[in-house]
Write a protein that holds these residues in place. Structure first.
Motif, PDB file in Angstrom:
ATOM      1  N   ASP A  54      -6.022  12.295   3.004  1.00  0.00           N
ATOM      2  CA  ASP A  54      -4.981  11.817   2.107  1.00  0.00           C
ATOM      3  C   ASP A  54      -5.395  10.499   1.455  1.00  0.00           C
ATOM      4  O   ASP A  54      -6.341   9.830   1.894  1.00  0.00           O
ATOM      5  CB  ASP A  54      -3.663  11.654   2.862  1.00  0.00           C
ATOM      6  CG  ASP A  54      -3.151  12.978   3.410  1.00  0.00           C
ATOM      7  OD1 ASP A  54      -3.225  13.978   2.678  1.00  0.00           O
ATOM      8  OD2 ASP A  54      -2.704  13.015   4.575  1.00  0.00           O
ATOM      9  N   LEU A  55      -4.690  10.124   0.408  1.00  0.00           N
ATOM     10  CA  LEU A  55      -5.070   8.983  -0.430  1.00  0.00           C
ATOM     11  C   LEU A  55      -4.199   7.771  -0.126  1.00  0.00           C
ATOM     12  O   LEU A  55      -2.980   7.890   0.001  1.00  0.00           O
ATOM     13  CB  LEU A  55      -4.917   9.363  -1.908  1.00  0.00           C
ATOM     14  CG  LEU A  55      -5.361   8.328  -2.942  1.00  0.00           C
ATOM     15  CD1 LEU A  55      -6.872   8.160  -2.915  1.00  0.00           C
ATOM     16  CD2 LEU A  55      -4.896   8.753  -4.341  1.00  0.00           C
ATOM     17  N   ILE A  56      -4.829   6.599  -0.003  1.00  0.00           N
ATOM     18  CA  ILE A  56      -4.097   5.349   0.143  1.00  0.00           C
ATOM     19  C   ILE A  56      -4.370   4.494  -1.085  1.00  0.00           C
ATOM     20  O   ILE A  56      -5.519   4.178  -1.403  1.00  0.00           O
ATOM     21  CB  ILE A  56      -4.510   4.580   1.412  1.00  0.00           C
ATOM     22  CG1 ILE A  56      -4.239   5.421   2.655  1.00  0.00           C
ATOM     23  CG2 ILE A  56      -3.746   3.265   1.502  1.00  0.00           C
ATOM     24  CD1 ILE A  56      -4.627   4.736   3.950  1.00  0.00           C
ATOM     25  N   VAL A  57      -3.324   4.136  -1.788  1.00  0.00           N
ATOM     26  CA  VAL A  57      -3.405   3.238  -2.948  1.00  0.00           C
ATOM     27  C   VAL A  57      -3.102   1.838  -2.436  1.00  0.00           C
ATOM     28  O   VAL A  57      -2.007   1.567  -1.952  1.00  0.00           O
ATOM     29  CB  VAL A  57      -2.402   3.656  -4.037  1.00  0.00           C
ATOM     30  CG1 VAL A  57      -2.539   2.767  -5.263  1.00  0.00           C
ATOM     31  CG2 VAL A  57      -2.602   5.117  -4.410  1.00  0.00           C
ATOM     32  N   ASP A  93       0.858  -1.185   0.000  1.00  0.00           N
ATOM     33  CA  ASP A  93       0.000   0.000   0.000  1.00  0.00           C
ATOM     34  C   ASP A  93       0.892   1.232   0.000  1.00  0.00           C
ATOM     35  O   ASP A  93       1.997   1.212   0.549  1.00  0.00           O
ATOM     36  CB  ASP A  93      -0.888   0.041   1.238  1.00  0.00           C
ATOM     37  CG  ASP A  93      -1.842  -1.146   1.328  1.00  0.00           C
ATOM     38  OD1 ASP A  93      -2.021  -1.840   0.314  1.00  0.00           O
ATOM     39  OD2 ASP A  93      -2.394  -1.366   2.422  1.00  0.00           O
ATOM     40  N   LEU A  94       0.408   2.305  -0.587  1.00  0.00           N
ATOM     41  CA  LEU A  94       1.156   3.558  -0.601  1.00  0.00           C
ATOM     42  C   LEU A  94       0.229   4.699  -0.217  1.00  0.00           C
ATOM     43  O   LEU A  94      -0.784   4.945  -0.890  1.00  0.00           O
ATOM     44  CB  LEU A  94       1.752   3.826  -1.987  1.00  0.00           C
ATOM     45  CG  LEU A  94       2.559   5.128  -2.118  1.00  0.00           C
ATOM     46  CD1 LEU A  94       3.808   5.069  -1.235  1.00  0.00           C
ATOM     47  CD2 LEU A  94       2.947   5.384  -3.572  1.00  0.00           C
ATOM     48  N   GLY A  95       0.561   5.401   0.869  1.00  0.00           N
ATOM     49  CA  GLY A  95      -0.177   6.587   1.273  1.00  0.00           C
ATOM     50  C   GLY A  95       0.413   7.820   0.629  1.00  0.00           C
ATOM     51  O   GLY A  95       1.616   8.083   0.736  1.00  0.00           O
ATOM     52  N   ILE A  96      -0.415   8.589  -0.076  1.00  0.00           N
ATOM     53  CA  ILE A  96       0.022   9.769  -0.828  1.00  0.00           C
ATOM     54  C   ILE A  96      -0.594  11.022  -0.205  1.00  0.00           C
ATOM     55  O   ILE A  96      -1.801  11.073   0.010  1.00  0.00           O
ATOM     56  CB  ILE A  96      -0.396   9.665  -2.312  1.00  0.00           C
ATOM     57  CG1 ILE A  96       0.233   8.425  -2.958  1.00  0.00           C
ATOM     58  CG2 ILE A  96      -0.013  10.926  -3.077  1.00  0.00           C
ATOM     59  CD1 ILE A  96      -0.279   8.155  -4.352  1.00  0.00           C
ATOM     60  N   LYS A  97       0.231  12.006   0.069  1.00  0.00           N
ATOM     61  CA  LYS A  97      -0.260  13.262   0.634  1.00  0.00           C
ATOM     62  C   LYS A  97      -1.053  14.040  -0.414  1.00  0.00           C
ATOM     63  O   LYS A  97      -0.566  14.319  -1.514  1.00  0.00           O
ATOM     64  CB  LYS A  97       0.912  14.115   1.128  1.00  0.00           C
ATOM     65  CG  LYS A  97       0.501  15.461   1.725  1.00  0.00           C
ATOM     66  CD  LYS A  97      -0.265  15.282   3.009  1.00  0.00           C
ATOM     67  CE  LYS A  97      -0.668  16.610   3.623  1.00  0.00           C
ATOM     68  NZ  LYS A  97      -1.444  16.442   4.875  1.00  0.00           N
ATOM     69  N   LEU A  98      -2.303  14.379  -0.074  1.00  0.00           N
ATOM     70  CA  LEU A  98      -3.111  15.271  -0.898  1.00  0.00           C
ATOM     71  C   LEU A  98      -3.254  16.589  -0.140  1.00  0.00           C
ATOM     72  O   LEU A  98      -3.913  16.617   0.907  1.00  0.00           O
ATOM     73  CB  LEU A  98      -4.503  14.681  -1.150  1.00  0.00           C
ATOM     74  CG  LEU A  98      -4.576  13.366  -1.916  1.00  0.00           C
ATOM     75  CD1 LEU A  98      -6.022  12.910  -2.022  1.00  0.00           C
ATOM     76  CD2 LEU A  98      -3.963  13.508  -3.301  1.00  0.00           C
ATOM     77  N   ASN A 114      -5.558   0.108 -11.630  1.00  0.00           N
ATOM     78  CA  ASN A 114      -6.891  -0.218 -11.123  1.00  0.00           C
ATOM     79  C   ASN A 114      -6.840  -0.677  -9.663  1.00  0.00           C
ATOM     80  O   ASN A 114      -7.356  -1.742  -9.300  1.00  0.00           O
ATOM     81  CB  ASN A 114      -7.548  -1.304 -11.979  1.00  0.00           C
ATOM     82  CG  ASN A 114      -9.027  -1.473 -11.655  1.00  0.00           C
ATOM     83  OD1 ASN A 114      -9.693  -0.508 -11.249  1.00  0.00           O
ATOM     84  ND2 ASN A 114      -9.541  -2.677 -11.811  1.00  0.00           N
ATOM     85  N   PRO A 115      -6.227   0.116  -8.779  1.00  0.00           N
ATOM     86  CA  PRO A 115      -6.069  -0.307  -7.384  1.00  0.00           C
ATOM     87  C   PRO A 115      -7.325  -0.011  -6.566  1.00  0.00           C
ATOM     88  O   PRO A 115      -8.192   0.771  -6.967  1.00  0.00           O
ATOM     89  CB  PRO A 115      -4.906   0.550  -6.893  1.00  0.00           C
ATOM     90  CG  PRO A 115      -5.104   1.841  -7.640  1.00  0.00           C
ATOM     91  CD  PRO A 115      -5.642   1.455  -9.007  1.00  0.00           C
ATOM     92  N   GLU A 116      -7.405  -0.611  -5.404  1.00  0.00           N
ATOM     93  CA  GLU A 116      -8.389  -0.195  -4.413  1.00  0.00           C
ATOM     94  C   GLU A 116      -7.864   1.078  -3.762  1.00  0.00           C
ATOM     95  O   GLU A 116      -6.672   1.199  -3.502  1.00  0.00           O
ATOM     96  CB  GLU A 116      -8.583  -1.285  -3.360  1.00  0.00           C
ATOM     97  CG  GLU A 116      -9.580  -0.929  -2.270  1.00  0.00           C
ATOM     98  CD  GLU A 116      -9.692  -2.004  -1.212  1.00  0.00           C
ATOM     99  OE1 GLU A 116     -10.275  -1.724  -0.143  1.00  0.00           O
ATOM    100  OE2 GLU A 116      -9.183  -3.123  -1.445  1.00  0.00           O
ATOM    101  N   LEU A 117      -8.762   2.032  -3.499  1.00  0.00           N
ATOM    102  CA  LEU A 117      -8.360   3.312  -2.941  1.00  0.00           C
ATOM    103  C   LEU A 117      -8.994   3.515  -1.562  1.00  0.00           C
ATOM    104  O   LEU A 117     -10.108   3.058  -1.303  1.00  0.00           O
ATOM    105  CB  LEU A 117      -8.766   4.470  -3.857  1.00  0.00           C
ATOM    106  CG  LEU A 117      -8.175   4.470  -5.267  1.00  0.00           C
ATOM    107  CD1 LEU A 117      -8.746   5.633  -6.070  1.00  0.00           C
ATOM    108  CD2 LEU A 117      -6.658   4.553  -5.221  1.00  0.00           C
ATOM    109  N   GLY A 118      -8.286   4.211  -0.696  1.00  0.00           N
ATOM    110  CA  GLY A 118      -8.801   4.583   0.613  1.00  0.00           C
ATOM    111  C   GLY A 118      -8.490   6.033   0.898  1.00  0.00           C
ATOM    112  O   GLY A 118      -7.579   6.610   0.298  1.00  0.00           O
ATOM    113  N   ILE A 119      -9.251   6.640   1.801  1.00  0.00           N
ATOM    114  CA  ILE A 119      -9.038   8.023   2.209  1.00  0.00           C
ATOM    115  C   ILE A 119      -8.789   8.043   3.705  1.00  0.00           C
ATOM    116  O   ILE A 119      -9.541   7.437   4.482  1.00  0.00           O
ATOM    117  CB  ILE A 119     -10.237   8.918   1.875  1.00  0.00           C
ATOM    118  CG1 ILE A 119     -10.502   8.937   0.368  1.00  0.00           C
ATOM    119  CG2 ILE A 119     -10.026  10.339   2.384  1.00  0.00           C
ATOM    120  CD1 ILE A 119      -9.437   9.607  -0.447  1.00  0.00           C
ATOM    121  N   THR A 120      -7.754   8.731   4.136  1.00  0.00           N
ATOM    122  CA  THR A 120      -7.447   8.814   5.568  1.00  0.00           C
ATOM    123  C   THR A 120      -8.308   9.880   6.226  1.00  0.00           C
ATOM    124  O   THR A 120      -8.980  10.675   5.562  1.00  0.00           O
ATOM    125  CB  THR A 120      -5.968   9.154   5.804  1.00  0.00           C
ATOM    126  OG1 THR A 120      -5.746  10.545   5.531  1.00  0.00           O
ATOM    127  CG2 THR A 120      -5.054   8.308   4.931  1.00  0.00           C
TER     128      THR A 120
END
Length: 368
Positions: free
Chosen positions: A185-188, A145-150, A175-181
């Motif tokens: 922020d975005l989690i791929v 998983d990769l957390g990306i700063k938005l 086409n990953p599953e996405l999450g929001i913290t």
């Protein structure tokens, strides 16, 4: 129908990234025994800048229950808010004001009576880590998983960083599953390890920085949307935060502190949607050109900050904080955070560091 909105937060005893104590009901799962749940109630951050009877409040610990009893207890707390909550004054229609007025002992007893569940004694959670869920986390089955700063939770194209195009390209290719913290922020999720280099290259193509390349200040800070999206906003927040952070970072660099952790939470009004009262530094919009500054929360969401300076002109926010930051640099204890340092300062010392409120212009009517 409830008197007003009602928020429920859920987390574990390890990580309080959701600021669970700020909710009407907070549920904390014991990481050592997931069958045990600690229940908090009466939290809420919304307040008015012109009504001193409104305030931010953290939830009180009611006690510990078995996991099978959650629905009965939460139903009883919601019903208590429905039946006893203030329906005459909207600004006092939150559960926190009922618990504050009646007392936690009364509220706990009422919930036990309504639910048929008796709370077991428990110790208030302190939490172990402050996890922003950014960066790379190795998963199972050859994926990560990769957390990306938005910045402020907004997926838009910015100068030098095309977040909208970058995220769209990322989704199209992987086409990953996405999450929001809880900080927007975005989690791929579940990206095969074999695609790791390609994923990072794609982010680089669109100028989306990985968290490790951000300063601690830029990585930790966030804002609500405010103007022009929110009709309640009194001042800028999302659009102003980048400018403020860059100016604050330049001040830190001048003090040889650019690599140190500071967290700023900014909102365009006192309603507190970015949870500014739980930030080490909370910047809260007061008028079109001025903000209140709150300082002193801890990094685990267990202590509110307090008002440091009221009605500070936007152009003076950073210079108004500089003497306090300088004092922190020179007088802190080993390992002491900025919020903890401020919390132990003597009120007289704080007063000596406080910037003056902005000067308000007086309109003079000319005689005809």
């Amino acid at each position: 129908m409830l008197p007003r909105k009602f928020k429920i937060g859920l987390t574990t005893s390890r990580d309080n990234c959701v600021d669970v104590f700020s909710c009407d009901v907070g549920l904390v799962v014991d990481i050592d025994d997931p069958t045990r749940i600690r229940v908090y109630a009466g939290g809420g951050l919304g307040r008015s800048g012109t009504d001193e009877t409104t305030f931010a409040r953290l939830g009180d610990l009611f006690g510990e229950i078995d996991r099978s009893q959650i629905l009965a207890v939460v139903r009883a707390i919601v019903a208590l808010h429905r039946d006893e909550g203030n329906r005459d004054d909207r600004s006092h229609a939150r559960l926190k004001y009922l618990v504050e007025a009646k007392g936690v002992a009364w509220a706990r007893s009422e919930v036990e009576r309504r639910s048929g569940v008796e709370f077991a004694p428990a110790t208030r959670d302190t939490f172990e880590v402050d996890d922003d869920h950014l960066g790379e986390f190795v998963g199972g089955g050859g994926s990560f998983d990769l957390g990306i700063k938005l910045p402020s939770g907004r997926i838009v194209n910015r100068p030098g960083a095309r977040y909208l195009d970058g995220v769209a390209a990322l989704i199209e290719e992987f086409n990953p599953e996405l999450g929001i913290t809880a900080r927007g922020d975005l989690i791929v999720r579940d990206v095969p390890v074999r695609h790791r280099d390609r994923l990072y290259a794609l982010l680089g193509t669109y100028g989306v920085a990985v968290p490790e390349r951000l300063s601690p200040l830029h990585r930790a800070s966030f804002a609500c949307v405010a103007l022009p999206t929110c009709g309640l906003a009194l001042a800028e927040s999302e659009r102003y935060l980048p400018e403020f952070l860059d100016e604050f970072y330049a001040m830190l660099a001048d003090l040889s502190m650019s690599d140190e952790f500071f967290e700023v939470r900014m909102t365009g009004c006192p309603n507190g949607c970015a949870r500014p009262y739980l930030g080490e530094i909370g910047i809260v919009g007061r008028s079109k050109r001025s903000y209140d500054i709150f300082v002193g929360a801890d990094r685990h969401g267990t202590r509110l900050n307090t008002l440091f300076a009221r009605d500070v002109d936007r152009s003076l926010l950073v210079s108004g904080l500089e003497p306090l930051v300088r004092r922190y640099r020179d007088q802190r204890r080993d390992g002491e955070s900025f919020g903890d340092f401020y919390f132990r300062l003597d009120p007289a010392e704080i007063a000596s560091l406080r910037p003056a409120p902005r000067e308000r212009r007086t309109r003079v009517r000319s005689e005809s």
